[in-house]
Design an enzyme around this catalytic site. Structure first.
Site, mmCIF file in Angstrom:
data_model
loop_
_atom_site.group_PDB
_atom_site.id
_atom_site.type_symbol
_atom_site.label_atom_id
_atom_site.label_comp_id
_atom_site.label_asym_id
_atom_site.label_seq_id
_atom_site.Cartn_x
_atom_site.Cartn_y
_atom_site.Cartn_z
ATOM 1 N N SER A 1 8.298 0.566 -5.843
ATOM 2 C CA SER A 1 7.128 1.403 -5.550
ATOM 3 C C SER A 1 5.854 0.550 -5.551
ATOM 4 C CB SER A 1 7.052 2.557 -6.542
ATOM 5 O OG SER A 1 6.077 3.488 -6.173
ATOM 6 N N GLU B 1 -0.836 12.275 10.037
ATOM 7 C CA GLU B 1 -1.775 12.214 11.157
ATOM 8 C C GLU B 1 -1.313 11.183 12.169
ATOM 9 O OE1 GLU B 1 -5.784 11.492 9.916
ATOM 10 O OE2 GLU B 1 -5.550 12.601 8.042
ATOM 11 N N HIS C 1 8.268 4.558 -0.446
ATOM 12 C CA HIS C 1 8.487 6.017 -0.352
ATOM 13 C C HIS C 1 8.301 6.426 1.118
ATOM 14 C CE1 HIS C 1 8.211 6.347 -4.776
ATOM 15 N NE2 HIS C 1 7.148 5.567 -4.681
#
Length: 301
Positions: free
Chosen positions: A144, A162, A186
């Site tokens: 991560s 977006e 992720h």
């Protein structure tokens, strides 16, 4: 046939003991098979491993550090230390530096990549770690936030959902462990495709790598990347990018990127970092198996 299987097994065992950099997309399995964590454990020396855990990215470094300490202790590591770097003065601590000079593996946990970089960048501790990684003396893993810091340029934050645009991504400096890449983690789980595309548009001399949860990219010593885990790895290669409008439009305006190359890799797939080419596992393994078989048969004759 037994001879061939034995040689193949020896080759796999030899590969599994080499040091490597493991970049994990986050949320790796910590309970069941623990395949990714076990691979790091083996690459760091297995039962002879001396491991350092850096939980500095976390808001609860003691809890997170102890969790990984228990996991690697259950696997049988010889020695484990939590390097609880909470301010930059700890990056000059002689005890921490001496441990990193002699251990066989370092694991950086998740949390906030900006915090992790702020604590480690340009410290004597980081200099020692970088030197040992580049000399292939130590295995390094980051999950991560610990994955995000790997590149020279780092995604410090941003949004999702977006069209690609400059305001979607906040770029800053990473730790420069693998300078030529920009890592996002992720990846599909948090819909970060547009964020990585935006980062690559702003840094077209870097290779974008998006890693799903419970998925890992293993950077081998020979420049080949290997994918393991249950998700996918998205590689965005701008080497042949012919046009982008990113310098001519507003920060929130949509970006275009022409002639971009994108590869989707999954468990077992490989990719050559310098050649910017995926390696087909089926074709290569089939050719190698035939070559090995022919060589062993002729040798027996």
């Amino acid at each position: 046939m037994l001879h061939i299987d034995s040689q193949a097994q020896e080759l796999r065992m030899s590969q599994s003991t080499k040091t490597a950099i493991l970049v994990i997309g986050g949320a790796e399995d910590k309970v069941h098979g623990r395949e990714i964590l076990h691979t790091f454990f083996e690459r760091a020396g297995g039962s002879e491993a001396s491991l350092g855990i850096i939980p500095s990215a976390s808001r609860e470094p003691g809890i997170i550090g102890s969790r990984y300490e228990r996991i690697f202790a259950e696997m049988g590591a010889k020695e484990i230390k939590i390097l609880d770097v909470r301010d930059r003065a700890h990056g000059e601590d002689s005890y921490y530096i001496e441990y990193v000079q002699n251990c066989t593996g370092i694991f950086m946990t998740g949390g906030d990549q900006l915090r992790l970089c702020g604590l480690l960048a340009d410290t004597p501790l980081m200099e020692v770690l970088l030197k040992r990684v580049r000399l292939c003396e130590i295995s390094l893993a980051g999950t991560s936030a610990g994955a995000a810091v790997m590149g020279h340029h780092m995604i410090g934050g941003g949004g999702s959902g977006e069209s690609p645009n400059r305001s979607l991504v906040d770029m800053t400096m990473g730790l420069g462990i693998i300078p030529e890449v920009i890592i996002d983690q992720h990846f599909h789980n948090r819909n970060r495709t547009a964020r990585l595309l935006s980062a690559v548009a702003m840094n077209p001399d870097r290779l974008g790598i998006g890693i799903d949860e419970d998925t890992c990219v293993i950077f081998e010593q020979d420049g080949v990347l290997r994918v393991m885990g249950r998700g996918t790895v998205t590689i965005v290669d701008p080497a042949q990018l012919s046009y982008t409008n990113q310098v001519m439009v507003g920060a929130s305006d949509p970006l275009n990127l022409h002639n971009l190359r994108v590869h989707i890799l999954c468990h077992g797939d490989r990719y050559h970092l310098q050649q910017r080419q995926p390696i087909s596992p089926d074709i290569e393994d089939r050719v190698n198996a035939i070559s090995d078989s022919d060589r062993l048969v002729k040798g027996d004759e």
